[in-house]
Design a protein around this motif. Structure first.
Motif, PDB file in Angstrom:
ATOM      1  N   PHE A 101     115.659 -16.771  -9.909  1.00 55.00           N
ATOM      2  CA  PHE A 101     116.837 -17.013  -9.031  1.00 55.00           C
ATOM      3  C   PHE A 101     116.345 -16.669  -7.908  1.00 55.00           C
ATOM      4  O   PHE A 101     115.586 -15.661  -7.315  1.00 55.00           O
ATOM      5  CB  PHE A 101     117.754 -15.752  -9.482  1.00 55.00           C
TER       6      PHE A 101
ATOM      7  N   GLU B 115     124.475   0.975   2.800  1.00 55.64           N
ATOM      8  CA  GLU B 115     125.585   2.007   3.106  1.00 55.64           C
ATOM      9  C   GLU B 115     126.828   1.986   2.551  1.00 55.64           C
ATOM     10  O   GLU B 115     127.192   3.114   2.223  1.00 55.64           O
ATOM     11  CB  GLU B 115     125.876   1.748   4.562  1.00 55.64           C
TER      12      GLU B 115
ATOM     13  N   PRO C  89     121.849  -5.188  -1.009  1.00 48.64           N
ATOM     14  CA  PRO C  89     123.088  -5.215  -0.386  1.00 48.64           C
ATOM     15  C   PRO C  89     124.035  -4.599  -1.212  1.00 48.64           C
ATOM     16  O   PRO C  89     123.769  -4.124  -2.392  1.00 48.64           O
ATOM     17  CB  PRO C  89     123.288  -6.625  -0.248  1.00 48.64           C
ATOM     18  N   TRP C  90     125.390  -4.663  -0.928  1.00 47.00           N
ATOM     19  CA  TRP C  90     126.488  -4.067  -1.541  1.00 47.00           C
ATOM     20  C   TRP C  90     127.421  -4.872  -2.474  1.00 47.00           C
ATOM     21  O   TRP C  90     128.133  -4.397  -3.193  1.00 47.00           O
ATOM     22  CB  TRP C  90     127.449  -3.482  -0.300  1.00 47.00           C
ATOM     23  N   ASN C  91     127.087  -6.301  -2.743  1.00 42.67           N
ATOM     24  CA  ASN C  91     127.787  -7.018  -3.416  1.00 42.67           C
ATOM     25  C   ASN C  91     127.632  -6.823  -4.846  1.00 42.67           C
ATOM     26  O   ASN C  91     128.685  -6.976  -5.444  1.00 42.67           O
ATOM     27  CB  ASN C  91     127.984  -8.466  -2.979  1.00 42.67           C
TER      28      ASN C  91
ATOM     29  N   PHE D 218     131.822 -15.330   2.748  1.00 45.71           N
ATOM     30  CA  PHE D 218     131.497 -14.145   1.804  1.00 45.71           C
ATOM     31  C   PHE D 218     132.848 -13.670   1.583  1.00 45.71           C
ATOM     32  O   PHE D 218     133.090 -12.441   1.530  1.00 45.71           O
ATOM     33  CB  PHE D 218     130.502 -13.209   2.425  1.00 45.71           C
TER      34      PHE D 218
ATOM     35  N   GLN E  63     115.084   0.157   8.342  1.00 45.43           N
ATOM     36  CA  GLN E  63     113.782  -0.265   9.276  1.00 45.43           C
ATOM     37  C   GLN E  63     112.654   0.619   9.165  1.00 45.43           C
ATOM     38  O   GLN E  63     111.217   0.176   9.320  1.00 45.43           O
ATOM     39  CB  GLN E  63     114.405   0.015  10.930  1.00 45.43           C
TER      40      GLN E  63
ATOM     41  N   GLY F 114     120.050  -9.700   1.164  1.00 44.95           N
ATOM     42  CA  GLY F 114     121.037  -9.339   2.273  1.00 44.95           C
ATOM     43  C   GLY F 114     121.073 -10.375   3.098  1.00 44.95           C
ATOM     44  O   GLY F 114     120.875 -11.745   2.703  1.00 44.95           O
ATOM     45  N   SER F 115     121.584 -10.313   4.386  1.00 44.64           N
ATOM     46  CA  SER F 115     121.909 -11.458   5.397  1.00 44.64           C
ATOM     47  C   SER F 115     120.489 -12.055   5.832  1.00 44.64           C
ATOM     48  O   SER F 115     119.491 -11.218   5.990  1.00 44.64           O
ATOM     49  CB  SER F 115     122.850 -10.825   6.438  1.00 44.64           C
ATOM     50  N   PRO F 116     120.575 -13.309   6.299  1.00 42.26           N
ATOM     51  CA  PRO F 116     119.662 -13.863   6.742  1.00 42.26           C
ATOM     52  C   PRO F 116     118.997 -13.124   8.104  1.00 42.26           C
ATOM     53  O   PRO F 116     117.785 -13.015   8.385  1.00 42.26           O
ATOM     54  CB  PRO F 116     120.167 -15.336   7.361  1.00 42.26           C
TER      55      PRO F 116
ATOM     56  N   ILE G   3     121.423  -6.350  -8.652  1.00 44.10           N
ATOM     57  CA  ILE G   3     120.187  -6.564  -7.926  1.00 44.10           C
ATOM     58  C   ILE G   3     119.126  -5.494  -7.669  1.00 44.10           C
ATOM     59  O   ILE G   3     117.872  -5.938  -7.633  1.00 44.10           O
ATOM     60  CB  ILE G   3     120.877  -6.949  -6.329  1.00 44.10           C
TER      61      ILE G   3
ATOM     62  N   VAL H 275     119.063  -9.805   8.749  1.00 39.88           N
ATOM     63  CA  VAL H 275     118.229  -8.718   8.529  1.00 39.88           C
ATOM     64  C   VAL H 275     116.660  -9.168   7.955  1.00 39.88           C
ATOM     65  O   VAL H 275     115.886  -8.472   8.177  1.00 39.88           O
ATOM     66  CB  VAL H 275     119.131  -7.704   7.893  1.00 39.88           C
TER      67      VAL H 275
ATOM     68  N   CYS I  13     126.309 -14.225  -3.413  1.00 35.54           N
ATOM     69  CA  CYS I  13     125.227 -14.844  -2.637  1.00 35.54           C
ATOM     70  C   CYS I  13     125.562 -16.229  -2.944  1.00 35.54           C
ATOM     71  O   CYS I  13     125.382 -17.213  -2.173  1.00 35.54           O
ATOM     72  CB  CYS I  13     124.109 -14.437  -2.620  1.00 35.54           C
TER      73      CYS I  13
END
Ligand code: NAD
Length: 501
Positions: A463, A189, A161-163, A399, A224, A239-241, A168, A243, A297
């Protein structure tokens, strides 16, 4: 304007895919635009990997794995390359930090002091471990010898992810590469730049072609394609649940590859009536949610507080929130930077209206403008008080720099409310009683529990989450298990020759 902004303008950005040891544009020439959250302006058009590009990267990774150039290389050679990569990350600290802050909106001070050094330390730590892990000999009968050895899986697809892009990424690629796998990395992205710089440094460090590729692109396309590729042996995803669950489907619909998921959180910070150091507690609570503008997160987004200390603690939390320097991510003095994108900004701000609908007491909740950066995505530190934990504010992952406060009485109710969440990534408990602390730590359904502190962490501990927060674990030596498979070699020793004498 700080010196960092001037330096950013002079950067030569690598925007191409990195496949099989070479930078190249996408086969169909496609690109996507990357904007800086500090001012909403275009940073660069980045090559967008399509399914055919991902296929090239995966096939190169599989070829490299089968050739043994990395997977069967002398362990000291793998160490040498990863040590050099870690050194190069530190030698390029300013540039990596600048790319990270420009792309993600992190304060440059955090990127320089925390993100890049932590990522470099992670690479070094796993490289050091390469020749310190031993395999096993099983307790067989006398007439056999059974070896239990760890072997690399093959091709690992890492989707991040981007955070915290660099940290990560390091948590995933360092143990995967150290164990001898080939890795294809799909950055988010919003934040591809530091990953592409990492690829340049990997080449300089001597990483063989194909062992590490980077395929920026849209999640629904490049992500994908990686998730469905039959030659990918494992997906490691953060990432998100929503995805994350897609990756489980991709695996089920393709080759049944392993999938490790690190998903979101709604971490409770539990404060009991006997909390001793209210100032330290309030400071940890505020930093635990406002750091990185709440885009963490495991951020401590729920304060579950005993009503007897509610006012004293909350007054100090609000004071810490007001004292934080919110500003240009490229300013050395900034403590709270930008929200990563317009979409995320709109999402966070929408929760202010929801909080009012749910009769919470709202402190803050607004977009703010930073001098000279009118297009930037900034939100003030926000507290929603008197929140019903069962409502949307108490349950949904926001978030952003938003703390939701729910009041309880006594430890039992605190634990019940803390565990009333679909998530289970992290939690904390503040109490002067060590027995209570241990008892509560056991009851909290979370992958990490802090006692009288928050967000102290290092590569030395695992973690990951319980429940909807996922099933995978990054960090620590356990990560080697995640990137290796156990092999049993059973050797028949027959009758002992000593019996024939
Ligand atoms: P996201 O799930 O949208 O994206 C994560 C990655 O998946 C990106 O690389 C993206 O390109 C890719 N992706 C998106 N759609 C895809 C699809 N249909 N198929 C394949 N790949 C796809 O999440 P995000 O918006 O980047 O990150 C924020 C979320 O991630 C938050 O929910 C946060 O809590 C969570 N998060 C969890 C952790 C953790 O360690 N548990 C860490 C960081 C972020």
């Amino acid at each position: 304007m700080s010196n960092w902004a001037a330096r950013a303008a002079e950067l030569t950005l690598e925007t191409r895919l990195f496949i099989d040891g070479e930078f190249r544009v996408a086969l169909d020439g496609a690109t996507f635009d990357s904007f800086s959250p500090r001012d909403g302006k275009l940073i660069a058009a980045i090559s967008a990997a399509g399914a055919a590009d991902v296929d090239l990267a995966v096939r190169a990774a599989a070829r490299a794995f089968e050739s043994g150039v990395w997977s069967r290389a002398d362990r000291r050679e793998r160490q040498r390359v990863l040590f050099r990569l870690s050194e190069l990350m530190l030698e390029n600290l300013d540039e990596l930090a600048l790319l990270e802050s420009l792309d993600s909106g992190h304060p440059i001070g955090d990127s320089r002091r925390v993100d890049v050094p932590n990522a470099a330390r992670t690479v070094r730590w796993y490289a050091e471990a390469i020749d310190k892990i031993y395999d096993e000999v099983a307790p067989t009968p006398q007439n056999a010898l059974a070896l239990v050895t760890r072997e690399a899986l093959g091709v690992v697809g890492a989707v991040v992810p981007w955070n915290y892009p660099l940290i990560i990424t390091a948590w995933k690629i360092a143990p995967a590469l150290a164990a001898g796998n080939s890795v294809v990395l799909k950055p988010a992205e919003l934040t591809s730049l530091s990953a592409l710089k990492l690829a340049q440094l990997a080449v300089e460090a001597g990483m063989p072609a194909g062992v590490f590729s980077v395929v920026p692109g849209l999640g629904a396309v490049a992500g994908q394609a990686l998730g469905r590729h039959p030659l990918v042996d494992k997906i490691t995803f953060t990432g998100s649940p929503a995805v994350g669950r897609r990756f489980l489907s991709y695996a089920g619909e393709s080759n049944g590859k392993q999938v490790a998921l690190e998903l979101g959180g709604k971490s409770p910070q539990v404060v009991l009536a006997d909390v001793e150091d209210i100032a330290a507690c309030a400071s940890a609570i505020a930093w635990g949610i406002f750091y990185n503008a709440g885009q963490t997160c495991h951020g401590g987004s729920r304060l579950i507080i005993d009503e007897r200390v509610h006012d004293a603690v909350l007054t100090e939390v609000l004071a810490v929130g007001r004292s934080l320097v919110l500003g240009d991510p490229l300013d050395d003095d900034t403590q709270i930077g930008a929200i990563a994108s317009q979409i995320q900004l709109d999402r966070v701000l929408a929760y202010t209206a929801i909080a009012r609908d749910e009769s919470a007491v709202v402190h803050g909740g607004n977009r703010v403008t930073v001098d000279g950066l009118s297009g930037g995505y900034f939100v003030e530190p926000t507290v929603f008080d008197r929140v019903d934990n069962a409502g949307r504010i108490g349950q949904e992952e926001i978030f952003g720099p938003v703390l939701s406060v729910s009041t309880v009485r006594g430890a039992a109710e605190a634990v019940r409310v803390a565990n009333d969440s679909a998530y289970g990534l992290a939690a904390s408990v503040w109490t002067a009683n060590i027995t209570t602390a241990h008892a509560i730590a056991r009851e909290l359904r979370a992958g990490t529990v802090w006692v009288n502190t928050f967000d102290v962490a290092d590569v030395i501990t695992p973690f990951g989450g319980f429940k909807a927060s996922g099933s995978g674990r990054d960090r620590s030596l356990h990560a080697f298990d995640a990137y290796t498979a156990l092999k049993t070699t059973w050797i028949n020793l027959g009758n002992s020759p000593l019996n024939n004498d």
